[in-house]
Design a protein around this motif. Structure first.
Motif, PDB file in Angstrom:
ATOM      1  N   SER A   6      37.994  22.163   6.201  1.00  0.00           N
ATOM      2  CA  SER A   6      38.460  23.406   5.592  1.00  0.00           C
ATOM      3  C   SER A   6      39.762  23.165   4.824  1.00  0.00           C
ATOM      4  CB  SER A   6      38.696  24.466   6.672  1.00  0.00           C
ATOM      5  OG  SER A   6      37.488  24.748   7.353  1.00  0.00           O
ATOM      6  N   GLY A   7      39.704  23.426   3.535  1.00  0.00           N
ATOM      7  CA  GLY A   7      40.881  23.234   2.695  1.00  0.00           C
ATOM      8  C   GLY A   7      41.076  21.810   2.225  1.00  0.00           C
ATOM      9  N   PHE A   8      40.270  20.882   2.738  1.00  0.00           N
ATOM     10  CA  PHE A   8      40.425  19.472   2.368  1.00  0.00           C
ATOM     11  C   PHE A   8      39.099  18.848   1.930  1.00  0.00           C
ATOM     12  CE2 PHE A   8      43.683  20.376   5.572  1.00  0.00           C
ATOM     13  CZ  PHE A   8      44.837  19.984   4.906  1.00  0.00           C
ATOM     14  N   ALA A   9      38.158  19.665   1.527  1.00  0.00           N
ATOM     15  CA  ALA A   9      36.825  19.146   1.197  1.00  0.00           C
ATOM     16  C   ALA A   9      36.882  18.114   0.071  1.00  0.00           C
ATOM     17  CB  ALA A   9      35.901  20.302   0.818  1.00  0.00           C
ATOM     18  N   THR A  10      37.599  18.433  -1.000  1.00  0.00           N
ATOM     19  CA  THR A  10      37.688  17.507  -2.136  1.00  0.00           C
ATOM     20  C   THR A  10      38.416  16.229  -1.746  1.00  0.00           C
ATOM     21  OG1 THR A  10      37.722  19.360  -3.696  1.00  0.00           O
ATOM     22  CG2 THR A  10      38.487  17.227  -4.508  1.00  0.00           C
ATOM     23  N   LEU A  11      39.523  16.381  -1.022  1.00  0.00           N
ATOM     24  CA  LEU A  11      40.288  15.214  -0.580  1.00  0.00           C
ATOM     25  C   LEU A  11      39.448  14.332   0.334  1.00  0.00           C
ATOM     26  CD1 LEU A  11      42.962  13.661  -0.382  1.00  0.00           C
ATOM     27  CD2 LEU A  11      43.590  15.158   1.529  1.00  0.00           C
ATOM     28  N   ASP A  12      38.729  14.948   1.273  1.00  0.00           N
ATOM     29  CA  ASP A  12      37.875  14.187   2.187  1.00  0.00           C
ATOM     30  C   ASP A  12      36.821  13.392   1.420  1.00  0.00           C
ATOM     31  OD1 ASP A  12      38.606  14.260   4.875  1.00  0.00           O
ATOM     32  OD2 ASP A  12      37.951  16.334   5.091  1.00  0.00           O
ATOM     33  N   ALA A  13      36.221  14.032   0.429  1.00  0.00           N
ATOM     34  CA  ALA A  13      35.167  13.370  -0.346  1.00  0.00           C
ATOM     35  C   ALA A  13      35.718  12.170  -1.115  1.00  0.00           C
ATOM     36  CB  ALA A  13      34.528  14.367  -1.309  1.00  0.00           C
ATOM     37  N   LYS A  14      36.901  12.328  -1.712  1.00  0.00           N
ATOM     38  CA  LYS A  14      37.503  11.236  -2.484  1.00  0.00           C
ATOM     39  C   LYS A  14      37.899  10.071  -1.578  1.00  0.00           C
ATOM     40  CE  LYS A  14      39.281  14.005  -6.346  1.00  0.00           C
ATOM     41  NZ  LYS A  14      40.490  14.443  -7.090  1.00  0.00           N
ATOM     42  N   ILE A  15      38.506  10.389  -0.436  1.00  0.00           N
ATOM     43  CA  ILE A  15      38.913   9.330   0.495  1.00  0.00           C
ATOM     44  C   ILE A  15      37.688   8.594   1.027  1.00  0.00           C
ATOM     45  CG2 ILE A  15      39.980   8.863   2.731  1.00  0.00           C
ATOM     46  CD1 ILE A  15      41.881  11.183   2.227  1.00  0.00           C
ATOM     47  N   HIS A  16      36.666   9.360   1.387  1.00  0.00           N
ATOM     48  CA  HIS A  16      35.434   8.763   1.922  1.00  0.00           C
ATOM     49  C   HIS A  16      34.819   7.805   0.907  1.00  0.00           C
ATOM     50  CE1 HIS A  16      31.211   8.451   3.089  1.00  0.00           C
ATOM     51  NE2 HIS A  16      31.580   8.791   4.321  1.00  0.00           N
ATOM     52  N   SER A  17      34.735   8.231  -0.343  1.00  0.00           N
ATOM     53  CA  SER A  17      34.132   7.400  -1.386  1.00  0.00           C
ATOM     54  C   SER A  17      34.961   6.148  -1.654  1.00  0.00           C
ATOM     55  CB  SER A  17      33.991   8.212  -2.672  1.00  0.00           C
ATOM     56  OG  SER A  17      33.506   7.410  -3.727  1.00  0.00           O
ATOM     57  N   ALA A  18      36.288   6.318  -1.751  1.00  0.00           N
ATOM     58  CA  ALA A  18      37.164   5.191  -2.083  1.00  0.00           C
ATOM     59  C   ALA A  18      37.153   4.126  -0.992  1.00  0.00           C
ATOM     60  CB  ALA A  18      38.586   5.692  -2.321  1.00  0.00           C
ATOM     61  N   ILE A  19      37.261   4.545   0.266  1.00  0.00           N
ATOM     62  CA  ILE A  19      37.340   3.575   1.360  1.00  0.00           C
ATOM     63  C   ILE A  19      35.989   2.927   1.618  1.00  0.00           C
ATOM     64  CG2 ILE A  19      37.829   3.271   3.812  1.00  0.00           C
ATOM     65  CD1 ILE A  19      39.905   5.419   3.645  1.00  0.00           C
ATOM     66  N   THR A  20      34.933   3.717   1.582  1.00  0.00           N
ATOM     67  CA  THR A  20      33.596   3.177   1.860  1.00  0.00           C
ATOM     68  C   THR A  20      33.214   2.090   0.863  1.00  0.00           C
ATOM     69  OG1 THR A  20      32.894   5.303   2.794  1.00  0.00           O
ATOM     70  CG2 THR A  20      31.162   3.762   2.157  1.00  0.00           C
ATOM     71  N   ASN A  21      33.658   2.229  -0.379  1.00  0.00           N
ATOM     72  CA  ASN A  21      33.298   1.257  -1.416  1.00  0.00           C
ATOM     73  C   ASN A  21      33.947  -0.105  -1.214  1.00  0.00           C
ATOM     74  OD1 ASN A  21      31.642   3.040  -2.777  1.00  0.00           O
ATOM     75  ND2 ASN A  21      33.255   3.757  -4.156  1.00  0.00           N
ATOM     76  N   VAL A  22      35.016  -0.167  -0.419  1.00  0.00           N
ATOM     77  CA  VAL A  22      35.719  -1.445  -0.257  1.00  0.00           C
ATOM     78  C   VAL A  22      35.661  -1.980   1.172  1.00  0.00           C
ATOM     79  CG1 VAL A  22      37.295  -0.972  -2.158  1.00  0.00           C
ATOM     80  CG2 VAL A  22      37.938  -0.271   0.150  1.00  0.00           C
ATOM     81  N   LEU A  23      35.018  -1.247   2.073  1.00  0.00           N
ATOM     82  CA  LEU A  23      34.962  -1.694   3.465  1.00  0.00           C
ATOM     83  C   LEU A  23      34.117  -2.955   3.609  1.00  0.00           C
ATOM     84  CD1 LEU A  23      34.538   1.537   5.634  1.00  0.00           C
ATOM     85  CD2 LEU A  23      36.564   0.123   5.331  1.00  0.00           C
ATOM     86  N   GLU A  24      34.577  -3.848   4.463  1.00  0.00           N
ATOM     87  CA  GLU A  24      33.814  -5.056   4.750  1.00  0.00           C
ATOM     88  C   GLU A  24      34.260  -5.612   6.094  1.00  0.00           C
ATOM     89  OE1 GLU A  24      36.613  -8.258   2.314  1.00  0.00           O
ATOM     90  OE2 GLU A  24      34.701  -7.621   1.461  1.00  0.00           O
ATOM     91  N   GLY A  25      33.509  -6.554   6.598  1.00  0.00           N
ATOM     92  CA  GLY A  25      33.890  -7.226   7.831  1.00  0.00           C
ATOM     93  C   GLY A  25      33.736  -6.373   9.077  1.00  0.00           C
ATOM     94  N   ASP A  26      34.586  -6.666  10.061  1.00  0.00           N
ATOM     95  CA  ASP A  26      34.491  -6.033  11.374  1.00  0.00           C
ATOM     96  C   ASP A  26      34.696  -4.527  11.308  1.00  0.00           C
ATOM     97  OD1 ASP A  26      34.430  -6.109  14.354  1.00  0.00           O
ATOM     98  OD2 ASP A  26      36.519  -5.479  14.131  1.00  0.00           O
ATOM     99  N   PHE A  27      35.666  -4.077  10.522  1.00  0.00           N
ATOM    100  CA  PHE A  27      35.927  -2.637  10.451  1.00  0.00           C
ATOM    101  C   PHE A  27      34.756  -1.896   9.812  1.00  0.00           C
ATOM    102  CE2 PHE A  27      37.788   1.177   8.448  1.00  0.00           C
ATOM    103  CZ  PHE A  27      38.275   1.797   9.587  1.00  0.00           C
ATOM    104  N   ALA A  28      34.111  -2.510   8.833  1.00  0.00           N
ATOM    105  CA  ALA A  28      32.945  -1.881   8.203  1.00  0.00           C
ATOM    106  C   ALA A  28      31.831  -1.693   9.230  1.00  0.00           C
ATOM    107  CB  ALA A  28      32.456  -2.734   7.034  1.00  0.00           C
ATOM    108  N   ARG A  29      31.638  -2.691  10.087  1.00  0.00           N
ATOM    109  CA  ARG A  29      30.613  -2.570  11.130  1.00  0.00           C
ATOM    110  C   ARG A  29      30.975  -1.468  12.129  1.00  0.00           C
ATOM    111  NH1 ARG A  29      30.750  -8.180  10.278  1.00  0.00           N
ATOM    112  NH2 ARG A  29      32.317  -8.473  11.920  1.00  0.00           N
ATOM    113  N   GLN A  30      32.262  -1.372  12.435  1.00  0.00           N
ATOM    114  CA  GLN A  30      32.700  -0.303  13.338  1.00  0.00           C
ATOM    115  C   GLN A  30      32.428   1.073  12.733  1.00  0.00           C
ATOM    116  OE1 GLN A  30      36.674  -0.602  14.915  1.00  0.00           O
ATOM    117  NE2 GLN A  30      36.548  -2.827  15.178  1.00  0.00           N
ATOM    118  N   MET A  31      32.652   1.201  11.447  1.00  0.00           N
ATOM    119  CA  MET A  31      32.424   2.485  10.789  1.00  0.00           C
ATOM    120  C   MET A  31      30.936   2.827  10.733  1.00  0.00           C
ATOM    121  SD  MET A  31      35.158   4.112  10.075  1.00  0.00           S
ATOM    122  CE  MET A  31      35.553   3.550  11.748  1.00  0.00           C
TER     123      MET A  31
END
Length: 232
Positions: A6-31
């Motif tokens: 609530s109130g952060f829908a756009t911010l959440d979407a941008k953060i989700h897209s930006a981080i997901t595109n660069v995740l790799e390794g152990d942390f990516a598997r955790q996610m």
């Protein structure tokens, strides 16, 4: 709660897209595991949740000194004589090591990678001829030499770009004036009209010469040709 967008829908979407595109390794598997678990519960993972978990993951690794270690520094090598990429990787790994190695260790590792770099050949030669303990026989000397070269190349590239931009904005040189044959009106030939009354010159376009220009026959000069002029 971070699950509530609530109130952060756009911010959440941008953060989700930006981080997901660069995740790799152990942390990516955790996610991936976290997303599956949340999906089974009918919940969608928000960008701020991933960011919060990433912050915790890096903080935990930093406390254990495992962001980067000596093994990572040993794996920083010069590839295809690319000094810029080597320095970038070196700085990244070195900044993430909990305890910085001694200058002697850094000097040995750094020299091993740059000693065959063509751009630093002069500086490396000075380093190798220097006496132990002198300012030239240090990691700092080699490191600064590498960065001086990178900065000089960057400055040169910027100057070239500015020069090209300046040249592109300069007016081009005027085209040379077209020569008007004798007897033809200059204004009429060049402008297509003549404002002069009783102009004595021809008001028509001269014919363009065809083929190659004719030259005087050399045999005519010798009195052995009756053509006078001939095609060369």
């Amino acid at each position: 709660m971070l699950r509530d967008s609530s109130g952060f829908a756009t911010l959440d979407a941008k953060i989700h897209s930006a981080i997901t595109n660069v995740l790799e390794g152990d942390f990516a598997r955790q996610m991936d595991t976290f997303k599956e678990r949340e999906g089974h519960e009918g919940r969608y993972v928000r960008g701020r949740q991933i960011l919060w978990r990433l912050d915790g993951y890096l903080a935990t690794n930093a406390l254990h000194g495992s962001v980067y270690d000596m093994e990572d520094l040993l794996n920083v090598v010069m590839v295809n004589d690319n000094l810029v990429q080597f320095i970038r990787n070196w700085d990244t790994v070195l900044s993430g090591i909990k305890k910085t190695p001694s200058d002697d260790v850094l000097e040995s590792l750094f020299h091993r990678q740059v000693n065959k770099n063509k751009a630093l050949a002069h500086d490396v030669a000075i380093y190798e001829r220097a006496i132990d303990g002198s300012p030239e026989k240090t990691f700092e000397f080699l490191y600064k030499a590498a960065n001086r070269h990178i900065n000089a190349k960057r400055l040169e590239k910027n100057r070239d770009r500015m020069a090209k931009q300046a040249a592109a904005g300069m007016p081009s040189a005027p085209a040379p004036l077209k020569r008007v044959p004798k007897g033809f009106c200059i204004d009429f030939v060049r402008k297509g009209s003549c404002s002069k009354d009783n102009c004595p010159y021809k008001h028509e376009k001269p014919e363009k010469p065809r083929g190659r220009a004719q030259v005087e026959c050399k045999f005519f000069k010798q009195g052995r040709c009756n053509k006078g002029y001939a095609d060369p």
